[in-house]
Design a protein around this motif. Structure first.
Motif, PDB file in Angstrom:
ATOM      1  N   ASN A  32       0.857  -0.866   0.146  1.00 34.86           N
ATOM      2  CA  ASN A  32      -0.084  -0.031  -0.465  1.00 34.86           C
ATOM      3  C   ASN A  32       1.027   0.948  -0.131  1.00 34.86           C
ATOM      4  O   ASN A  32       1.657   1.828   1.183  1.00 34.86           O
ATOM      5  N   ALA A  40      -6.934   0.774   1.974  1.00 31.95           N
ATOM      6  CA  ALA A  40      -6.301   0.404   3.492  1.00 31.95           C
ATOM      7  C   ALA A  40      -7.533   0.042   3.895  1.00 31.95           C
ATOM      8  O   ALA A  40      -6.838  -1.592   4.695  1.00 31.95           O
ATOM      9  N   GLU A  41      -8.838   0.298   3.713  1.00 34.07           N
ATOM     10  CA  GLU A  41      -9.939  -0.384   4.485  1.00 34.07           C
ATOM     11  C   GLU A  41     -10.085  -1.782   3.366  1.00 34.07           C
ATOM     12  O   GLU A  41     -10.180  -2.850   4.447  1.00 34.07           O
ATOM     13  N   LEU A  43      -7.801  -3.620   2.297  1.00 30.07           N
ATOM     14  CA  LEU A  43      -6.784  -4.344   2.295  1.00 30.07           C
ATOM     15  C   LEU A  43      -6.822  -5.011   3.342  1.00 30.07           C
ATOM     16  O   LEU A  43      -6.610  -6.378   3.514  1.00 30.07           O
ATOM     17  N   ASP A  44      -7.569  -4.290   5.394  1.00 31.44           N
ATOM     18  CA  ASP A  44      -7.395  -4.782   5.951  1.00 31.44           C
ATOM     19  C   ASP A  44      -8.368  -5.789   5.846  1.00 31.44           C
ATOM     20  O   ASP A  44      -8.388  -6.888   6.864  1.00 31.44           O
ATOM     21  N   ARG A  45      -9.011  -5.358   5.542  1.00 30.39           N
ATOM     22  CA  ARG A  45     -10.724  -6.582   5.480  1.00 30.39           C
ATOM     23  C   ARG A  45     -10.372  -7.857   4.730  1.00 30.39           C
ATOM     24  O   ARG A  45     -10.672  -8.343   4.459  1.00 30.39           O
ATOM     25  N   ALA A  47      -7.443  -8.811   4.370  1.00 31.17           N
ATOM     26  CA  ALA A  47      -6.585  -9.697   5.031  1.00 31.17           C
ATOM     27  C   ALA A  47      -7.315 -10.613   5.906  1.00 31.17           C
ATOM     28  O   ALA A  47      -6.613 -11.508   6.987  1.00 31.17           O
ATOM     29  N   GLN A  48      -8.282 -10.169   6.887  1.00 34.11           N
ATOM     30  CA  GLN A  48      -8.409 -10.587   7.849  1.00 34.11           C
ATOM     31  C   GLN A  48      -9.404 -11.728   7.787  1.00 34.11           C
ATOM     32  O   GLN A  48      -9.423 -12.878   8.505  1.00 34.11           O
ATOM     33  N   SER A  51      -5.269 -15.652   5.015  1.00 35.46           N
ATOM     34  CA  SER A  51      -3.534 -15.008   5.553  1.00 35.46           C
ATOM     35  C   SER A  51      -2.928 -15.577   4.842  1.00 35.46           C
ATOM     36  O   SER A  51      -1.932 -14.978   5.126  1.00 35.46           O
ATOM     37  N   ARG A  54      -0.744 -10.745   2.810  1.00 39.43           N
ATOM     38  CA  ARG A  54       0.827  -9.960   3.378  1.00 39.43           C
ATOM     39  C   ARG A  54       0.517  -8.331   2.869  1.00 39.43           C
ATOM     40  O   ARG A  54       0.714  -7.861   1.965  1.00 39.43           O
ATOM     41  N   VAL A  55       0.055  -7.255   3.993  1.00 41.68           N
ATOM     42  CA  VAL A  55      -0.414  -5.611   3.271  1.00 41.68           C
ATOM     43  C   VAL A  55       0.978  -5.473   3.925  1.00 41.68           C
ATOM     44  O   VAL A  55       1.991  -5.492   5.613  1.00 41.68           O
ATOM     45  N   ASP A  57       2.873  -1.769   4.491  1.00 43.74           N
ATOM     46  CA  ASP A  57       2.546  -0.106   4.614  1.00 43.74           C
ATOM     47  C   ASP A  57       3.527   0.477   4.207  1.00 43.74           C
ATOM     48  O   ASP A  57       4.574   0.505   4.738  1.00 43.74           O
TER      49      ASP A  57
END
Length: 314
Positions: A32, A40-41, A43-45, A47-48, A51, A54-55, A57
């Motif tokens: 990112n 970013a949101e 990607l976070d969603r 990634a959760q 697994s 791998r983000v 930043d």
């Protein structure tokens, strides 16, 4: 490996095309690059949920630096690229992996690709020679590289041997890399359409086409110097100086709208050739910006002849 910068519109779709691959044994590194939208949101969603993602930043440093950082962190023996607004066929990774496993001499494998509009209409199919020797020669000496940056899967050890993406190249970092990798081993294109890339008139590659071309010329010049056994350091210094100017905003941007209009015309023209009535939308955009654009008027007239004048055209 994907680099992301303000790609919220198509990011989830792009990542899903990787997560749904038939080949499942991979890590999906997403850099990112300082996005300020909802990337970013997203990607976070994801990634959760998965697994394998791998983000990474980082502050905004541009595509080349993001690619360097992502490739340095990659733990696999192969690295596959994809752009954040593009799409891969669900069998792409499996098929490219099998080719690299069976052909140990190859430096990288690519495939055929379709160019599409932001809305998903097909513009063109980009093919390359099936014969590996012909494809390698055309890459090295006729400037015929992969149909899109994201179509490629390459060997990490060869990537490292040739020095990877080079920070001197703000644009055309991919073509510079492909030339150096092709000096280590042949390339191969799968004769299947396994990738779709979006053509956007307002993308960096469109509005900065002239600068991109200049970096491409540096890559070609470096290739020629290497082929003759010369020293490319002076050319790299010049490319680095141009990168510094781009980063500092010192490159003239006064013709950006002209480049946007030119790309809008190319997209509209191709849609018209393909018999797609949505060409009118792109051609009208050009005409509103450049009422004297004769070629756009001619193409628009052809669309009217074939489909009738749409009520929303004016």
């Amino acid at each position: 490996m994907i680099s992301v910068y303000n790609d919220e519109d198509f990011l989830a779709e792009s990542l899903e095309s990787i997560l749904q691959q038939t080949f499942t044994d991979f890590e999906l590194i997403v850099v990112n690059d300082g996005s300020t939208d909802s990337s970013a949101e997203i990607l976070d969603r994801l990634a959760q949920r998965d697994s394998r993602i791998r983000v990474i930043d980082q502050s905004n440093q541009g595509l080349t630096r993001a690619l360097i950082n992502g490739c340095d962190l990659a733990r696999g023996i192969y690295i596959a690229r994809q752009d954040a607004d593009d799409w891969s066929d669900r069998e792409r990774l499996q098929k490219q992996f099998e080719v690299l496993e069976s052909r140990r001499d190859l430096s990288f494998v690519s495939c055929w690709a379709e160019g599409i509009t932001k809305e998903g209409q097909v513009l063109e199919l980009v093919t390359r020679p099936v014969d590996s020797n012909v494809a390698t020669e055309e890459l090295r000496f006729q400037r015929q590289g992969p149909p899109a940056h994201g179509t490629v899967m390459f060997r990490k050890d060869i990537y490292q041997q040739v020095g990877g993406y080079r920070p001197q190249f703000y644009f055309s970092q991919d073509s510079d890399l492909w030339l150096r990798m092709a000096e280590k081993g042949p390339v191969l294109y799968l004769p299947e359409t396994l990738y779709r890339y979006r053509r956007d008139a307002e993308s960096l590659s469109s509005v900065r086409h002239d600068i991109q071309y200049e970096f491409g010329e540096f890559g070609q010049a470096c290739h020629s110097v290497r082929a003759s056994g010369g020293d490319e350091s002076q050319l790299l210094a010049q490319a680095e100086e141009l990168t510094s100017r781009v980063v500092a905003g010192a490159v003239d941007a006064s013709t950006d709208q002209q480049r946007v209009a030119a790309t809008q015309y190319l997209i509209g023209s191709q849609l018209a050739i393909n018999g797609d009535p949505s060409a009118a939308t792109y051609l009208w955009t050009v005409i509103r910006q450049r009422p004297w654009h004769l070629k756009a008027w001619v193409r628009l007239f052809q669309v009217w002849l074939n489909f009738g004048r749409p009520s929303s055209a004016g």
